[in-house]
Each structure stands twice: as structure tokens, then as C-alpha cells.
Motif scaffolding. Sequence first.
Motif, PDB file in Angstrom:
ATOM      1  N   GLU A 156      -4.485  -0.032  -4.333  1.00 18.33           N
ATOM      2  CA  GLU A 156      -3.843   0.108  -2.948  1.00 18.33           C
ATOM      3  C   GLU A 156      -3.198   1.330  -2.649  1.00 18.33           C
ATOM      4  O   GLU A 156      -3.348   2.011  -1.604  1.00 18.33           O
ATOM      5  CB  GLU A 156      -2.921  -1.204  -2.985  1.00 18.33           C
TER       6      GLU A 156
ATOM      7  N   ARG B 275      -4.012   3.895   0.455  1.00 15.14           N
ATOM      8  CA  ARG B 275      -3.101   4.253   1.555  1.00 15.14           C
ATOM      9  C   ARG B 275      -3.017   5.827   1.705  1.00 15.14           C
ATOM     10  O   ARG B 275      -2.625   6.375   2.592  1.00 15.14           O
ATOM     11  CB  ARG B 275      -1.659   3.816   1.119  1.00 15.14           C
TER      12      ARG B 275
ATOM     13  N   GLN C  37      -5.457   7.660   1.340  1.00 15.00           N
ATOM     14  CA  GLN C  37      -6.911   8.331   1.833  1.00 15.00           C
ATOM     15  C   GLN C  37      -7.290   9.264   1.215  1.00 15.00           C
ATOM     16  O   GLN C  37      -7.824  10.448   1.880  1.00 15.00           O
ATOM     17  CB  GLN C  37      -6.413   8.541   3.605  1.00 15.00           C
TER      18      GLN C  37
ATOM     19  N   ASP D 288       6.444   4.282   3.001  1.00 19.92           N
ATOM     20  CA  ASP D 288       5.486   3.249   2.938  1.00 19.92           C
ATOM     21  C   ASP D 288       5.260   3.298   1.234  1.00 19.92           C
ATOM     22  O   ASP D 288       4.808   1.921   0.874  1.00 19.92           O
ATOM     23  CB  ASP D 288       4.205   3.561   3.867  1.00 19.92           C
ATOM     24  N   THR D 289       4.938   4.504   0.782  1.00 20.10           N
ATOM     25  CA  THR D 289       4.694   4.406  -0.502  1.00 20.10           C
ATOM     26  C   THR D 289       5.695   3.705  -1.465  1.00 20.10           C
ATOM     27  O   THR D 289       5.613   2.980  -2.545  1.00 20.10           O
ATOM     28  CB  THR D 289       4.191   5.730  -0.887  1.00 20.10           C
TER      29      THR D 289
END
Length: 560
Positions: free
Chosen positions: A115, A119, A121, A347-348
Motif C-alpha cells: 500500500e 501511494r 506511485q 498521508d504516509t
Amino acid sequence: MTRGITRACAVLATSLLATSLSVTGVASAQSPDTVSVRLLAFNDLHGSLLPPEGERSQIMQADGSYTPAGGAAYLAAYVSQLRNQASNSLLYSVGDNWGSSALESSMFNDEPTVELLNRMQINASAIGNHELDDGLAEFRRMESGGCSAENACTFSPTFGGANFPLMAANMTYTDGTPATLPFTVDIVDGVPLGVIAIAASNTAQIVAPDGVSTLKFGDEVEAIDRTADVLDFFGVKAITVLLHRGDEPDIAGGPNDCNVTSGPARDIALRASPKVDVIFTADSHQQYNCEYPDPAGNPRVVMQGASHGRIVSVADVVIDRTTRDVLRDQTSSFNQIVTHDISPDPDTAALADQAWNAAAEVAQRPVGTITADLTRDQSPSGESAIGNLIADAQLAAGTARGAQIALTNPGGIREDLDTGTVTYRQAHAVQPFGNSLEVLSITGAALKDALEQQFQSSPEYLPFERILAPSAGFTYTLDRKAPAGSRVSEMRLNGENINPDTVYRVAVNKFLAEGGDGFTALRSAIETTGAGNDLDALVALFTSGSPVAPPATDRIRTVG
């Protein structure tokens, strides 16, 4: 078609170029005649969602001092910053994204790490040996998603797999059919950039052999040259290689030093096709930024970014629009340390916190205490205190199955332990693979053959040794100067000579039982019985025997 390209590779290449081209970085180039692209890479992440601990918690800077580094939230923040500084960028991983992972990732089958990569990318990843630790079937699940594995989808209700290609141009099925994509191509401001991924040719020897029994791993240089010819045939002239082989610098240096005079990655870089412009390496967990001549005499960048998310490797290339090739004399490169003096990516950070919060209760549970540091430092015999302790733990776990001796491989021991309380997370960091234990019935002659296999050689290495840690009560004499096949003598169990014809019960992890690390003599077992797993054995020893003192490293007597 060009030389050495099989029909299967040609068909695959045509299909890829027809269906897998992606467009990125549509911002204008700095010059109407060239396109500037920033290539970023990291390697050997090993599921490090939190900043790493122990010896990997810091990294050497250019001035020789050390600084804390790593952690997914800081890695993502640096990647974002580095991408924002460039008009065009591509992000790669050079393999070992998971496997031998921290508990907060491995406890959930490394799904949080996939995941994280989604995220971030990333554009493509090489397949390292650790992606195959649990065999091909589990690799396919990580690649494509699903909840078929034991304990799968315990981090999230569903698991969709990787959103990026996992590749190895030299990984085939035993019949020669490609087992995965060999390369991918991105279109950057109208210019194609190809990236080839290469697994280690000895992968089958350094992962559990049964899990990859349907696979072959070909020569790295041959695969690079063949695939570069395919890309060149289709007009892709700017080529990067993600090589899951690495070197050991002669002396430690800063992130942009090049103290490498030999090693498998350097050897491959010197011989690989001059059509390749940049080579990112992995596996040795070292930091270096080198420039070696290709076979045509032109310099090209070869670099590695330590491990566990502590460095982002950066190569800035300039591509001529007319030739579509990289202008090598305009390439610049640097290794960016992932320090903790910038704001972490929120976010991470939330993803890492979610994984840690789910694992914390188990991770923080004390399992025992030790009276002095347990380290992997080797004595002259090749033994280590922590290795011998693990062997003792595995002997104890196998006693109910008749085990008389235990042996464990040094490569399966990943961390040291400091004096004091030991938590489950720390014990897991020492034995992160979750290998099952097997009690083998083998003859004394086969046991000697296995110990002789501690001394090995390979085409790219001088002879080397892997000394197996022996359990208490088992002793022998080792003469490194003796001829191959006669270096081990005077094997004894509790003072009694080992009889070549007698069958003994020997506890080893499944990796060794399957002949991993070249210990093929262990595959001659007459009978095999399961005895739990290696981590449970270590935890049980701490739980029942604390406080634990480091054992002596005197079980192997050396002469010569």
C-alpha cells in the motif's frame, strides 16, 4: 530481429510496447532540443514503515558523522520534494521491498508495504530475492492481490496488490518462458525511457529452493544485453537498469563516495551493454555513487542507496530529442539521505501509524531479559553469541521430536540484541522470516558433508564461507587450510564421536532443510518432522530461561 532475441521475447516486447507505454511529466523540457528527466530510486526497503532501529537507525554523512535516517513518512516526503524540483521524474524500487520485514509490516503479510508503494506511485520495481521468500504463489498474490494466504487481509478488508510492474528480465520458468515482465517503457515529454529489471542469478540458492522450483534465474549481463537490444530495436534509446546485485565498498564512506574496487555489481556494470545509460543497484545495503566505463568506454552512473528507506538515489539525465539517447556528459547524480529534519508526509505517516497501532500490543510485549549484548560479531571460528543461542533455542524446540543437534545459518540472523529487556518486536527483528523448523534424520556422513559445504565458491566471488551456528554439545575441529572436503574433523556429540553410518536427528530451519545457501547435503534426510518455527523457538528460550547470558563461542575448534 536482433541477435540473441527469442521469438517469445520479441512477442512480449511488441505486446508491451503496444499496451504498456505510460505518459508522465508532460511539463516542457528545458530546451527545445532536449528533455531533462530526474530518475529516482530506493532499494532494500524491507517493509520499513517506521524509522529503522539498531544499527540501521543512522547513516554516515559526507563528513563522516552519523545522522538518524529512514522511515516511510520521511522517505515519501523526500521523494515528493525531489520530484517537485524537476519538470519530469520517474521513481523506481530496486527490489527487496518486503521480506525480512519489520513486525508492523510482516504481521500483516507485508500488505501495508505494498500500500505504501502504491501511494508513492512508483513507476516500476525490480524483483529482489526477498520478494520470493514465501514462494512464487505468494509473490503472485502480492503482485495481483487477493486474500488467499493465511492471515491475509488482516490490515484491510481487501488487498488489491501492486499498482506497479514487478519485473526481472532474467526470471523465467524452467521451460524458458518469461515468468514476469522484463522491462517497461514510460513516455516523458514525447521521448520513450525504458527500464530493465534484473534479479540476482543466484536467487534460487538464497531463498527457500522449493518455493522457486519452477523458476530459473539467468545470467545478469546476458539478460541486460538481450533486453537492451529489444528496446533499441523498438526505438527506445534511453535505458535504465534496476540491478538487484550490490557491492561492498573497501572502506566505509559518505553517500556519494565510491570506494568500490570489486564486486558483482561493478563487474556487471563494466560488461553490460553500452546501450544502458544508468544502473541502480541493490542487495548489499551499502551507499555509493560511482561512474564506471561501459564496454564502449563511455562513463555511466552506477549507484546504491543503503537500505530501509534511508537514501533516495537521484540521477538527472538529459535526452537528445533527435537521437532519443541520453547525453552522458550531462548526467549528474547524488544520494540524498532521508534525514528527519523535514516534515514527514502526513498521508504516509497515517499509514505507518495505522500499522504500528495494530501491531503495538504484540510488538511491545516483553519476552525475556539478557545479561549482556547478544551480537552477530564472529569469533575466529566463525561462531557468534547470538547464533549459538539461536541454535540452542532450536535444539530445545526440536527435543520433543528427537533432535540431538541444531544448526542455523548466519544469513537468517538479522539484528543484534542489547542488554536488558527483550520485546517481541526485537526478537522478531532477529528472526524475521518465520521459517518453520524441521528435524531431519541424517547420517553422520551427510552431516559432515553439510559442514564441508560451509566453504563455497561462485563465478563472481572468491571462495567464501558460511559457518553454521552449532548447538551446545556438538563440537568439531575446523581446518580452513585443508583441501576441500576435508576441512571438518573430530565431530563429537556430548563427547562421543559422530559415526558416519549412524543416523542423527538434526534441527534446522526449512530454508536449510531445502538446501538453501548451498547446503544441499541436508536434502538427503531420511525423515523430516516439523517442530514449530524459529521465532517461536527463540521466544520460548527467552521466556523460560531469562535472564539469558550469551553462550560461549567455543564449539568449533580451529587449527591451521
